[in-house]
Design a protein around this motif. Sequence first.
Motif, PDB file in Angstrom:
ATOM      1  N   CYS A   1       0.868  -1.182   0.000  1.00 57.58           N
ATOM      2  CA  CYS A   1       0.000   0.000   0.000  1.00 57.58           C
ATOM      3  C   CYS A   1       0.905   1.232   0.000  1.00 57.58           C
ATOM      4  CB  CYS A   1      -0.868  -0.017   1.264  1.00 57.58           C
ATOM      5  SG  CYS A   1      -1.844   1.487   1.491  1.00 57.58           S
ATOM      6  N   VAL A   2       0.882   2.020  -1.060  1.00 61.38           N
ATOM      7  CA  VAL A   2       1.787   3.174  -1.155  1.00 61.38           C
ATOM      8  C   VAL A   2       1.039   4.457  -0.776  1.00 61.38           C
ATOM      9  CG1 VAL A   2       3.346   4.470  -2.665  1.00 61.38           C
ATOM     10  CG2 VAL A   2       3.149   1.992  -2.939  1.00 61.38           C
ATOM     11  N   ALA A   3       1.654   5.267   0.087  1.00 57.04           N
ATOM     12  CA  ALA A   3       1.016   6.498   0.575  1.00 57.04           C
ATOM     13  C   ALA A   3       0.965   7.565  -0.517  1.00 57.04           C
ATOM     14  CB  ALA A   3       1.777   7.025   1.794  1.00 57.04           C
ATOM     15  N   MET A   4      -0.247   8.054  -0.776  1.00 56.41           N
ATOM     16  CA  MET A   4      -0.469   9.122  -1.761  1.00 56.41           C
ATOM     17  C   MET A   4      -0.974  10.394  -1.065  1.00 56.41           C
ATOM     18  SD  MET A   4       0.286   8.217  -4.789  1.00 56.41           S
ATOM     19  CE  MET A   4       1.299   6.744  -4.920  1.00 56.41           C
TER      20      MET A   4
ATOM     21  N   ALA B   1      -1.240  13.950   1.032  1.00 57.96           N
ATOM     22  CA  ALA B   1      -0.599  15.252   0.798  1.00 57.96           C
ATOM     23  C   ALA B   1      -0.096  15.351  -0.643  1.00 57.96           C
ATOM     24  CB  ALA B   1       0.536  15.496   1.787  1.00 57.96           C
ATOM     25  N   ASP B   2      -0.998  15.035  -1.590  1.00 62.51           N
ATOM     26  CA  ASP B   2      -0.662  15.116  -3.009  1.00 62.51           C
ATOM     27  C   ASP B   2       0.601  14.308  -3.323  1.00 62.51           C
ATOM     28  OD1 ASP B   2      -1.350  15.941  -5.567  1.00 62.51           O
ATOM     29  OD2 ASP B   2      -0.128  17.754  -5.487  1.00 62.51           O
ATOM     30  N   ALA B   3       0.630  13.074  -2.805  1.00 64.27           N
ATOM     31  CA  ALA B   3       1.800  12.194  -2.990  1.00 64.27           C
ATOM     32  C   ALA B   3       3.071  12.887  -2.502  1.00 64.27           C
ATOM     33  CB  ALA B   3       1.930  11.737  -4.453  1.00 64.27           C
ATOM     34  N   TYR B   4       3.026  13.318  -1.240  1.00 66.65           N
ATOM     35  CA  TYR B   4       4.168  13.976  -0.584  1.00 66.65           C
ATOM     36  C   TYR B   4       4.672  15.152  -1.448  1.00 66.65           C
ATOM     37  CZ  TYR B   4       4.561   9.918   2.662  1.00 66.65           C
ATOM     38  OH  TYR B   4       4.324   8.943   3.605  1.00 66.65           O
ATOM     39  N   GLY B   5       3.691  15.817  -2.106  1.00 64.08           N
ATOM     40  CA  GLY B   5       4.034  16.992  -2.914  1.00 64.08           C
ATOM     41  C   GLY B   5       4.377  16.686  -4.359  1.00 64.08           C
ATOM     42  N   HIS B   6       4.296  15.414  -4.758  1.00 61.67           N
ATOM     43  CA  HIS B   6       4.758  15.045  -6.103  1.00 61.67           C
ATOM     44  C   HIS B   6       3.647  15.045  -7.158  1.00 61.67           C
ATOM     45  CE1 HIS B   6       7.982  13.618  -3.498  1.00 61.67           C
ATOM     46  NE2 HIS B   6       8.754  13.433  -4.536  1.00 61.67           N
ATOM     47  N   GLY B   7       2.374  15.131  -6.719  1.00 60.24           N
ATOM     48  CA  GLY B   7       1.265  15.080  -7.684  1.00 60.24           C
ATOM     49  C   GLY B   7       0.606  13.718  -7.623  1.00 60.24           C
TER      50      GLY B   7
ATOM     51  N   SER C   1      -2.986   4.931  -0.184  1.00 57.19           N
ATOM     52  CA  SER C   1      -3.562   5.553   1.003  1.00 57.19           C
ATOM     53  C   SER C   1      -3.561   7.069   0.858  1.00 57.19           C
ATOM     54  CB  SER C   1      -2.803   5.137   2.262  1.00 57.19           C
ATOM     55  OG  SER C   1      -1.486   5.624   2.223  1.00 57.19           O
ATOM     56  N   VAL C   2      -4.558   7.695   1.485  1.00 57.66           N
ATOM     57  CA  VAL C   2      -4.711   9.151   1.460  1.00 57.66           C
ATOM     58  C   VAL C   2      -5.004   9.617   2.888  1.00 57.66           C
ATOM     59  CG1 VAL C   2      -5.574   9.200  -0.931  1.00 57.66           C
ATOM     60  CG2 VAL C   2      -7.201   8.984   0.969  1.00 57.66           C
TER      61      VAL C   2
END
Length: 384
Positions: free
Chosen positions: A31-34, A36-42, A59-60
């Motif tokens: 499960c990859v964390a997305m 905060a806008d993918a840690y600022g990456h979009g 995850s969001v």
Amino acid sequence: MRATRALIHLNNLKSNIRGIRGFLQPGTKLCVAMKADAYGHGAARCAQAALEAGADFLSVATVEEGIELRNAGIHSPILLLSLCSPDETDSAVRYGISPFVFDSEYIGRFAESCRKIGTADFCVHLAVDTGMGRIGCRPEEAGKIARLIAGTGVLSLGGTATHFALSDSISQEAESYTRMQFERFQTAIAAIRAEGLSPGICHCSNSAAVLNNPEYQLDMVRPGIIAYGYYADEVSREYLEAKGCQIELKPVMTLESTVCSIRKCLKGQSISYGCTWTAGQDTYIGVIPAGYADGVFRRFASSGLSVAVNGKSCPVRGKICMDQMMIDLGPDCTAKRWDTAVIFGDSRSGALQTADDIARMTGTIPYEITCGISKRVPRVFITG
Ligand SMILES: *Cc1c(COP(=O)(O)O)cnc(C)c1O
């Protein structure tokens, strides 16, 4: 396009995710964390790339972030890691965004939304607080809360989760704290089973634990920062190499700008607000249209930030302004107007430092640096 932009190397994201996969036991979900806008990456583009590279879940932190992913055509399971307000539960149900729940009031609200909308099998995950002190029920309450979830008739327990507070620290004390958290989590899972219920997918590992504690993987892991190319604090590249487990993480974001003006600065002239820097000799000063409103914070300059222009290190002079900053191109300036100035990124992008280097320099963590790159900085997605 604006001169200041964040290049997002999606191939680096994919390579990091494949590298993470190599650390997992077969069958462990990812499960990859997305948030905060993918840690600022979009988020939308990163989510797509993460799924292509083999992520199973995303995850969001907010319902809106989950809706953004659904509107971008993402069909994977999405976990809501943070709490939402009562007026967002309908949307979470409608868009199939699975919340972390742990008390009767919150569970009741989701059940009510399901009945209103006509959803009969909405998946929730039970959060257990084993030592983070943030969200979750007490381990010994887990059986009772799981029973409550099942009793609604409209919610199903898709998973059970906890979150580590100290897994990115490698001291003896930290490792035993994490072990204590894991043991409490096992107690909670046993309590759910004792009720004759299935805990669903059990998951607890963040980035640091993924790299440092393979024994805590269970059914799924939830990394974030390592997917974006940064080691998790003390679980550093050097530490992992010494342990004999290597992973090559590649920073995904490169922050770059353009030298938009070059002017000669005479000895004795000062630069920027407060006139805190004065030229000790004649030199050339370049203006970069990036400032603290873009996430290039004032403290970066006081910590000695330099940017790369054609591979040359150019120190920031004077205070960083809201929208601009000045760099010293030196007395024998070879830079030309409109040359690229790289602020941070992968070394392959010509950067002098990564977001992690800036974080260490300024006493913070890389998460805060990439999340701080503001909305007005366009994200340029590089797929090649
Ligand atoms: C943000 C978050 C993660 C990912 O953390 P990293 O340190 O970036 O790996 C995992 N689980 C929860 C609950 C989180 O909030």
